[in-house]
Design an enzyme around this catalytic site. Structure first.
Site, PDB file in Angstrom:
ATOM      1  N   ASP A 167      -3.812  -3.619   2.873  1.00 49.99           N
ATOM      2  CA  ASP A 167      -5.025  -3.465   2.074  1.00 49.99           C
ATOM      3  C   ASP A 167      -5.435  -1.991   2.083  1.00 49.99           C
ATOM      4  O   ASP A 167      -5.564  -1.391   3.150  1.00 49.99           O
ATOM      5  CB  ASP A 167      -6.109  -4.339   2.734  1.00 49.99           C
ATOM      6  CG  ASP A 167      -7.380  -4.396   1.929  1.00 49.99           C
ATOM      7  OD1 ASP A 167      -7.575  -3.533   1.042  1.00 49.99           O
ATOM      8  OD2 ASP A 167      -8.186  -5.294   2.192  1.00 49.99           O
TER       9      ASP A 167
ATOM     10  N   ASP B 294       0.766  -2.456  -1.088  1.00 48.54           N
ATOM     11  CA  ASP B 294       0.114  -3.472  -1.923  1.00 48.54           C
ATOM     12  C   ASP B 294      -0.258  -4.666  -1.040  1.00 48.54           C
ATOM     13  O   ASP B 294       0.366  -4.913  -0.016  1.00 48.54           O
ATOM     14  CB  ASP B 294       1.019  -3.955  -3.065  1.00 48.54           C
ATOM     15  CG  ASP B 294       0.210  -4.557  -4.216  1.00 48.54           C
ATOM     16  OD1 ASP B 294       0.068  -3.891  -5.257  1.00 48.54           O
ATOM     17  OD2 ASP B 294      -0.311  -5.686  -4.064  1.00 48.54           O
TER      18      ASP B 294
ATOM     19  N   LYS C 149      -6.142   4.754 -11.765  1.00 45.97           N
ATOM     20  CA  LYS C 149      -6.666   4.003 -12.913  1.00 45.97           C
ATOM     21  C   LYS C 149      -8.189   3.958 -12.825  1.00 45.97           C
ATOM     22  O   LYS C 149      -8.758   3.790 -11.748  1.00 45.97           O
ATOM     23  CB  LYS C 149      -6.116   2.571 -12.860  1.00 45.97           C
ATOM     24  CG  LYS C 149      -6.329   1.809 -14.173  1.00 45.97           C
ATOM     25  CD  LYS C 149      -6.363   0.308 -13.992  1.00 45.97           C
ATOM     26  CE  LYS C 149      -5.103  -0.345 -13.566  1.00 45.97           C
ATOM     27  NZ  LYS C 149      -4.131  -0.552 -14.653  1.00 45.97           N
TER      28      LYS C 149
ATOM     29  N   TRP D 255       5.717   1.859 -10.777  1.00 41.65           N
ATOM     30  CA  TRP D 255       5.350   3.257 -10.482  1.00 41.65           C
ATOM     31  C   TRP D 255       6.211   3.782  -9.331  1.00 41.65           C
ATOM     32  O   TRP D 255       6.615   4.931  -9.325  1.00 41.65           O
ATOM     33  CB  TRP D 255       3.846   3.381 -10.153  1.00 41.65           C
ATOM     34  CG  TRP D 255       2.986   3.410 -11.386  1.00 41.65           C
ATOM     35  CD1 TRP D 255       3.262   2.830 -12.587  1.00 41.65           C
ATOM     36  CD2 TRP D 255       1.714   4.068 -11.534  1.00 41.65           C
ATOM     37  NE1 TRP D 255       2.235   3.084 -13.481  1.00 41.65           N
ATOM     38  CE2 TRP D 255       1.274   3.828 -12.862  1.00 41.65           C
ATOM     39  CE3 TRP D 255       0.890   4.809 -10.695  1.00 41.65           C
ATOM     40  CZ2 TRP D 255       0.052   4.326 -13.348  1.00 41.65           C
ATOM     41  CZ3 TRP D 255      -0.315   5.299 -11.169  1.00 41.65           C
ATOM     42  CH2 TRP D 255      -0.733   5.063 -12.487  1.00 41.65           C
TER      43      TRP D 255
ATOM     44  N   ASP E 193      -2.618   2.584  -9.187  1.00 44.87           N
ATOM     45  CA  ASP E 193      -2.766   1.830 -10.442  1.00 44.87           C
ATOM     46  C   ASP E 193      -3.504   0.529 -10.132  1.00 44.87           C
ATOM     47  O   ASP E 193      -3.295  -0.489 -10.783  1.00 44.87           O
ATOM     48  CB  ASP E 193      -1.357   1.560 -11.002  1.00 44.87           C
ATOM     49  CG  ASP E 193      -1.370   0.959 -12.391  1.00 44.87           C
ATOM     50  OD1 ASP E 193      -2.340   1.185 -13.135  1.00 44.87           O
ATOM     51  OD2 ASP E 193      -0.403   0.254 -12.732  1.00 44.87           O
TER      52      ASP E 193
ATOM     53  N   GLY F 298       5.976  -2.778  -8.715  1.00 35.95           N
ATOM     54  CA  GLY F 298       6.743  -1.620  -8.261  1.00 35.95           C
ATOM     55  C   GLY F 298       7.243  -0.659  -9.318  1.00 35.95           C
ATOM     56  O   GLY F 298       8.075   0.193  -9.011  1.00 35.95           O
TER      57      GLY F 298
END
Ligand code: SAM
Length: 304
Positions: free
Chosen positions: A90, A74, A155, A55, A115, A53
């Site tokens: 998901d 998440d 990312k 971010w 990320d 958490g």
């Protein structure tokens, strides 16, 4: 390993604890923001692959004011964070996209950050491939929730097929840059794509059966020519006087201030090493200490 020697390992890990961030990754988003001004005018933001958490913490500290909504997603449970709506789900599922939009009462997000990282196997080709799939899944869900003109940050692993990913992103965003924040280790192939001005192709209908995920590896994407070859600018971002994430620093950074250990801001909820910690705390990790007939110590393999 003692607590202080663990702290010596990484400067951003230590700073994260001192400043109350749940993970050192917080600095990556902060440094990207410093370079790209990501949060300007943002009211609705989505944090994909958000646990633990940090971010989301950055988003909730930076986005203030009426009408601000932050949704974090998440697979894993995340400890609650004030001002952040959490979905345990998901990002490859359309139901997750629908739930995000429901929280925004039908409105689209201004910013989506991701990320996301799969569990790393250590086999580079496989790790790069899985990371690419996760990025494309993030792009796919983003097309369901992002407003035209919005920003997507994710990312990326700069592996051998990265040009293909850039090309896919350029279909949806007019500006795509690849950035390496100072807090991301030089030794890692990790970087972040910053994709601005979301503008999907005319008539594009978001869907989760992702044709992007089924690309053909017979093509060498790095040998594409002309308009098919997308070269994305690469930027080392963050203040170059900032701490180098690959260096080891003395424990006492400020000569005026004595070092003291800071515990993590949010320890993991149910880490995979929990059982081992329990055994250790309760002195159940018994090691054999008997001597072999030859007088040498027997195997020191733990019996639990
Ligand atoms: N940005 C986070 C922070 O600052 O605390 C760290 C994210 S961590 C590097 C990567 C996360 O990706 C993990 O928590 C993992 O559960 C999540 N993840 C991987 N695949 C996912 C998926 N398909 N859907 C949702 N989350 C996923």
């Amino acid at each position: 390993m003692g607590r202080s020697s663990k702290d010596k390992r990484d400067i951003y890990y230590r700073l994260a604890k001192e400043e109350g961030w749940r993970a050192r990754s917080a600095f990556k988003l902060l440094q990207l923001d410093r370079e790209y001004n990501l949060f300007q005018g943002v009211r609705r933001a989505v944090d994909l692959c958000a646990a633990p958490g940090s971010w989301s913490q950055v988003l909730s500290r930076k986005l203030q004011g009426d009408g601000v909504k932050i949704v974090a997603v998440d697979l894993q449970a995340m400890a609650p964070l004030p001002g952040v709506i959490q979905i345990q789900g998901d990002i490859t599922k359309v139901s997750t996209a629908q739930e995000i939009v429901r929280h925004f009462e039908g409105q689209a997000a201004d910013l989506v950050v991701c990320d996301g990282a799969p569990d790393v196997t250590g086999l580079h080709d496989i790790d790069e491939y899985i990371q690419a799939q996760l990025l494309l899944a993030a792009l796919n869900i983003t097309t369901h929730v992002l407003k035209p003109g919005g920003t997507f940050v994710a990312k990326i692993f700069r592996g051998q097929d990265v040009s293909l990913l850039y090309s896919q992103l350029k279909i949806f965003f007019s500006e795509v840059t690849c950035a390496k924040p100072r807090s991301s280790r030089n030794s890692s192939i990790e970087a972040f794509v910053v994709c601005c001005s979301y503008s999907p192709p005319d008539g594009y209908v978001p869907n989760m059966s992702n044709p992007l995920l089924d690309h053909c590896y017979d093509v060498n994407f790095n040998q594409l020519e002309g308009p098919n070859r997308v070269i994305v600018p690469f930027l080392a971002c963050g203040d170059l006087s900032a701490y180098d994430s690959d260096r080891t620093y003395p424990l006492q950074l400020d000569p005026e201030k004595e070092y003291s250990y800071t515990p993590p801001a949010q320890p993991p909820i149910s880490p995979p090493y929990q059982d081992a910690c329990f055994l250790k705390r309760n002195n159940l990790l018994v090691r054999e200490r008997e001597q072999t007939p030859a007088g040498t110590p027997a195997s020191s393999t733990p019996t639990h």
